[in-house]
Design an enzyme around this catalytic site. Structure first.
Site, PDB file in Angstrom:
ATOM      1  N   HIS A  14      34.002  91.520  41.123  1.00 24.42           N
ATOM      2  CA  HIS A  14      34.934  91.144  42.202  1.00 24.42           C
ATOM      3  C   HIS A  14      35.821  92.355  42.471  1.00 24.42           C
ATOM      4  O   HIS A  14      36.747  92.633  41.720  1.00 24.42           O
ATOM      5  CB  HIS A  14      35.782  89.942  41.793  1.00 24.42           C
ATOM      6  CG  HIS A  14      36.705  89.457  42.867  1.00 24.42           C
ATOM      7  ND1 HIS A  14      37.119  88.150  42.928  1.00 24.42           N
ATOM      8  CD2 HIS A  14      37.301  90.074  43.918  1.00 24.42           C
ATOM      9  CE1 HIS A  14      37.925  87.987  43.967  1.00 24.42           C
ATOM     10  NE2 HIS A  14      38.053  89.159  44.577  1.00 24.42           N
ATOM     11  N   HIS A  16      37.801  94.939  45.622  1.00 25.62           N
ATOM     12  CA  HIS A  16      38.192  95.286  46.989  1.00 25.62           C
ATOM     13  C   HIS A  16      38.200  96.805  47.125  1.00 25.62           C
ATOM     14  O   HIS A  16      38.915  97.490  46.387  1.00 25.62           O
ATOM     15  CB  HIS A  16      39.578  94.731  47.311  1.00 25.62           C
ATOM     16  CG  HIS A  16      39.638  93.240  47.296  1.00 25.62           C
ATOM     17  ND1 HIS A  16      39.382  92.475  48.409  1.00 25.62           N
ATOM     18  CD2 HIS A  16      39.918  92.368  46.293  1.00 25.62           C
ATOM     19  CE1 HIS A  16      39.494  91.191  48.097  1.00 25.62           C
ATOM     20  NE2 HIS A  16      39.819  91.101  46.816  1.00 25.62           N
ATOM     21  N   LEU A  17      37.421  97.304  48.071  1.00 30.84           N
ATOM     22  CA  LEU A  17      37.395  98.735  48.346  1.00 30.84           C
ATOM     23  C   LEU A  17      38.057  99.088  49.668  1.00 30.84           C
ATOM     24  O   LEU A  17      38.274 100.264  49.963  1.00 30.84           O
ATOM     25  CB  LEU A  17      35.949  99.247  48.356  1.00 30.84           C
ATOM     26  CG  LEU A  17      35.257  99.320  46.994  1.00 30.84           C
ATOM     27  CD1 LEU A  17      33.799  99.697  47.152  1.00 30.84           C
ATOM     28  CD2 LEU A  17      35.964 100.311  46.073  1.00 30.84           C
ATOM     29  N   ARG A  18      38.344  98.080  50.506  1.00 27.04           N
ATOM     30  CA  ARG A  18      38.918  98.320  51.827  1.00 27.04           C
ATOM     31  C   ARG A  18      37.965  99.195  52.665  1.00 27.04           C
ATOM     32  O   ARG A  18      36.753  99.122  52.510  1.00 27.04           O
ATOM     33  CB  ARG A  18      40.324  98.932  51.737  1.00 27.04           C
ATOM     34  CG  ARG A  18      41.278  98.243  50.776  1.00 27.04           C
ATOM     35  CD  ARG A  18      41.483  96.784  51.058  1.00 27.04           C
ATOM     36  NE  ARG A  18      42.545  96.227  50.204  1.00 27.04           N
ATOM     37  CZ  ARG A  18      42.667  94.953  49.914  1.00 27.04           C
ATOM     38  NH1 ARG A  18      41.802  94.077  50.400  1.00 27.04           N
ATOM     39  NH2 ARG A  18      43.651  94.519  49.148  1.00 27.04           N
ATOM     40  N   ASN A  42      36.414  90.988  53.017  1.00 26.81           N
ATOM     41  CA  ASN A  42      37.560  90.612  53.853  1.00 26.81           C
ATOM     42  C   ASN A  42      38.221  91.825  54.503  1.00 26.81           C
ATOM     43  O   ASN A  42      39.394  92.126  54.313  1.00 26.81           O
ATOM     44  CB  ASN A  42      38.582  89.782  53.064  1.00 26.81           C
ATOM     45  CG  ASN A  42      39.129  90.494  51.848  1.00 26.81           C
ATOM     46  OD1 ASN A  42      38.459  91.331  51.247  1.00 26.81           O
ATOM     47  ND2 ASN A  42      40.351  90.162  51.463  1.00 26.81           N
ATOM     48  N   LYS A 100      30.972  84.947  50.225  1.00 26.94           N
ATOM     49  CA  LYS A 100      32.346  84.692  49.771  1.00 26.94           C
ATOM     50  C   LYS A 100      32.994  83.612  50.624  1.00 26.94           C
ATOM     51  O   LYS A 100      33.006  83.695  51.852  1.00 26.94           O
ATOM     52  CB  LYS A 100      33.175  85.970  49.854  1.00 26.94           C
ATOM     53  CG  LYS A 100      34.642  85.813  49.420  1.00 26.94           C
ATOM     54  CD  LYS A 100      34.746  85.383  47.961  1.00 26.94           C
ATOM     55  CE  LYS A 100      36.211  85.209  47.526  1.00 26.94           C
ATOM     56  NZ  LYS A 100      36.808  86.443  47.046  1.00 26.94           N
ATOM     57  N   HIS A 137      37.147  81.700  46.368  1.00 27.63           N
ATOM     58  CA  HIS A 137      38.583  81.808  46.107  1.00 27.63           C
ATOM     59  C   HIS A 137      39.092  80.373  45.980  1.00 27.63           C
ATOM     60  O   HIS A 137      39.247  79.674  46.982  1.00 27.63           O
ATOM     61  CB  HIS A 137      39.290  82.547  47.249  1.00 27.63           C
ATOM     62  CG  HIS A 137      40.752  82.727  47.021  1.00 27.63           C
ATOM     63  ND1 HIS A 137      41.339  83.971  46.848  1.00 27.63           N
ATOM     64  CD2 HIS A 137      41.773  81.831  46.931  1.00 27.63           C
ATOM     65  CE1 HIS A 137      42.644  83.825  46.669  1.00 27.63           C
ATOM     66  NE2 HIS A 137      42.928  82.531  46.711  1.00 27.63           N
ATOM     67  N   HIS A 175      38.403  84.835  39.922  1.00 27.05           N
ATOM     68  CA  HIS A 175      39.762  85.047  39.410  1.00 27.05           C
ATOM     69  C   HIS A 175      40.413  83.747  38.938  1.00 27.05           C
ATOM     70  O   HIS A 175      41.454  83.331  39.444  1.00 27.05           O
ATOM     71  CB  HIS A 175      40.640  85.784  40.410  1.00 27.05           C
ATOM     72  CG  HIS A 175      40.558  85.326  41.843  1.00 27.05           C
ATOM     73  ND1 HIS A 175      40.611  84.012  42.231  1.00 27.05           N
ATOM     74  CD2 HIS A 175      40.436  86.039  42.985  1.00 27.05           C
ATOM     75  CE1 HIS A 175      40.533  83.938  43.545  1.00 27.05           C
ATOM     76  NE2 HIS A 175      40.419  85.151  44.021  1.00 27.05           N
ATOM     77  N   LEU A 220      47.369  87.138  44.470  1.00 20.59           N
ATOM     78  CA  LEU A 220      46.886  85.799  44.784  1.00 20.59           C
ATOM     79  C   LEU A 220      45.458  85.650  44.281  1.00 20.59           C
ATOM     80  O   LEU A 220      44.616  86.507  44.603  1.00 20.59           O
ATOM     81  CB  LEU A 220      46.951  85.531  46.290  1.00 20.59           C
ATOM     82  CG  LEU A 220      48.356  85.345  46.879  1.00 20.59           C
ATOM     83  CD1 LEU A 220      48.291  85.276  48.398  1.00 20.59           C
ATOM     84  CD2 LEU A 220      49.027  84.103  46.309  1.00 20.59           C
ATOM     85  N   ASP A 248      39.125  91.976  40.664  1.00 20.82           N
ATOM     86  CA  ASP A 248      39.913  91.709  41.867  1.00 20.82           C
ATOM     87  C   ASP A 248      40.888  92.857  42.114  1.00 20.82           C
ATOM     88  O   ASP A 248      41.980  92.662  42.662  1.00 20.82           O
ATOM     89  CB  ASP A 248      40.660  90.375  41.767  1.00 20.82           C
ATOM     90  CG  ASP A 248      41.196  89.885  43.117  1.00 20.82           C
ATOM     91  OD1 ASP A 248      40.722  90.376  44.163  1.00 20.82           O
ATOM     92  OD2 ASP A 248      42.085  89.021  43.117  1.00 20.82           O
ATOM     93  N   ALA A 264      49.649  90.888  48.702  1.00 20.85           N
ATOM     94  CA  ALA A 264      49.226  90.419  47.385  1.00 20.85           C
ATOM     95  C   ALA A 264      48.092  91.285  46.865  1.00 20.85           C
ATOM     96  O   ALA A 264      47.137  91.588  47.586  1.00 20.85           O
ATOM     97  CB  ALA A 264      48.762  88.969  47.477  1.00 20.85           C
TER      98      ALA A 264
END
Length: 346
Positions: A14, A16-18, A42, A100, A137, A175, A220, A248, A264
């Site tokens: 899990h 996030h790389l943006r 996302n 997701k 989530h 998470h 979050l 995460d 968050a």
């Protein structure tokens, strides 16, 4: 006397790389230690179709520094307009490893998420048919539910009924933050697993609120009571293959964290392995670290463990980790465990 531990190279289930300048800045922090990662979809706009995922994967690989090896495992963002045929085709091609589910409004860039689960039933049934995992989530977003209770209410009112309606669905509850979530994943029948983050193993809600609000601990799902953190630690170090690492790790620049309405997310990619070694040593379970970081996740997603290894060494003196990572989108603060770390990856 130096203490060392050699394990299979870990994966992050899990992450996030943006995108853009932020992606370029944070990707090396993951690729330095992790061979693969389930990459969250996302973005703005979100990664909804197979074509979106292919384009995003190409941008990730283009940003990988020379000499580093890393495999992004792509996901699709489930919306009420998602096409089951497109999802199935993206999975069949080997491009997409999961879908997701964000309840609308649950976290960063989740506005396109699901509000009416009947509208995504066709997609979920197709996923059950082809064995494609659903990463969830797990929080409700109704305003009458306390933020510290949203995971527990989600289990009772959304997840359990959903799995009853589609019993073949392969679910990863991401998470996990509560003892209720731990118990559900450990005891529920059917095909379910849970990821646990680095930061939720190390902080509870006191870290966010005592002595002033600490924006870099705000995430979050929000960190809960200490008793829930202890339940997470027991699960992570238990050797139960239903639990594995999903950091995460979620970068935001300092400007967006240190503001009246801060974003968050905790950015843990840089020092996750040192933090985990610290936790597992405290729990007397260093022998379980490889399973949690390197074995249970691949088994869950039908992949072989990595062939290469990393070695963790415990030094006599604290290891200096950078306080911030410099990116083209501004500085990103690295997660601070609140105490010295003595472990490092050699």
């Amino acid at each position: 006397m130096t203490q060392s531990l050699t394990i299979r190279r870990p994966d992050d289930w899990h992450l996030h790389l943006r995108d853009g300048a932020m992606l370029a800045g944070v990707l090396p922090e993951t690729a330095r230690h992790f061979a693969r990662a389930i990459v969250m979809p996302n973005l703005v706009p979100p990664v909804v179709t197979g074509a979106d995922a292919a384009a995003y994967r190409a941008r990730i690989m283009a940003g990988l520094p020379e000499g580093m090896t890393f495999q992004p495992l792509m996901t699709l963002y489930l919306t009420e307009e998602t096409d089951p045929a497109d999802v199935a085709a993206a999975h069949a091609s080997g491009l997409v490893n999961a879908v997701k589910l964000y309840p609308a409004g649950a976290t960063t860039n989740s506005a396109s998420g699901v509000t009416d689960f009947d509208k995504v039933r066709g997609v979920l049934e197709k996923m059950a048919e082809i064995g494609l995992p659903l990463c969830i989530h797990g929080e409700v977003t109704t305003h009458d539910v306390d933020i510290f209770d949203r995971e527990q209410v989600f289990l009772d009112t959304v997840l359990h009924p959903l799995r009853d309606r589609i019993p073949g669905l392969k679910v990863t509850l991401e998470h996990v933050t509560t003892s209720h979530g731990i118990d559900y994943v450990a005891e529920a029948s059917g095909d379910i697993a849970g990821t646990i983050t680095t930061h939720h193993l190390m902080i509870n809600r006191n870290h966010i609120l005592v002595g002033g609000i600490k924006p870099h601990y705000y995430c979050l799902p929000v960190a809960k009571r200490r008793e829930h953190m202890q339940a997470l630690r027991r699960a992570a170090t238990s050797g139960n293959p239903r639990f594995f690492l999903g950091t995460d790790s979620a970068p935001h620049n300092d400007e967006n964290k240190e503001t009246a309405c801060g974003c968050a997310g905790c950015f843990t990619a840089t020092n996750t392995m040192a933090c985990l070694a610290h936790v597992f040593e405290e729990q007397g379970a260093l022998d379980k670290l490889e399973g949690f970081t390197s074995l249970h996740g691949p088994a869950r997603y039908g992949l072989a463990p990595n062939d290469d290894t990393i070695t963790l060494v415990k030094d006599a003196q604290p290891v200096a980790y950078p306080a911030k990572i410099v990116t083209g989108d501004g500085p990103v603060t690295v997660f601070d465990p609140g105490h010295p770390l003595f472990w490092r990856v050699t």
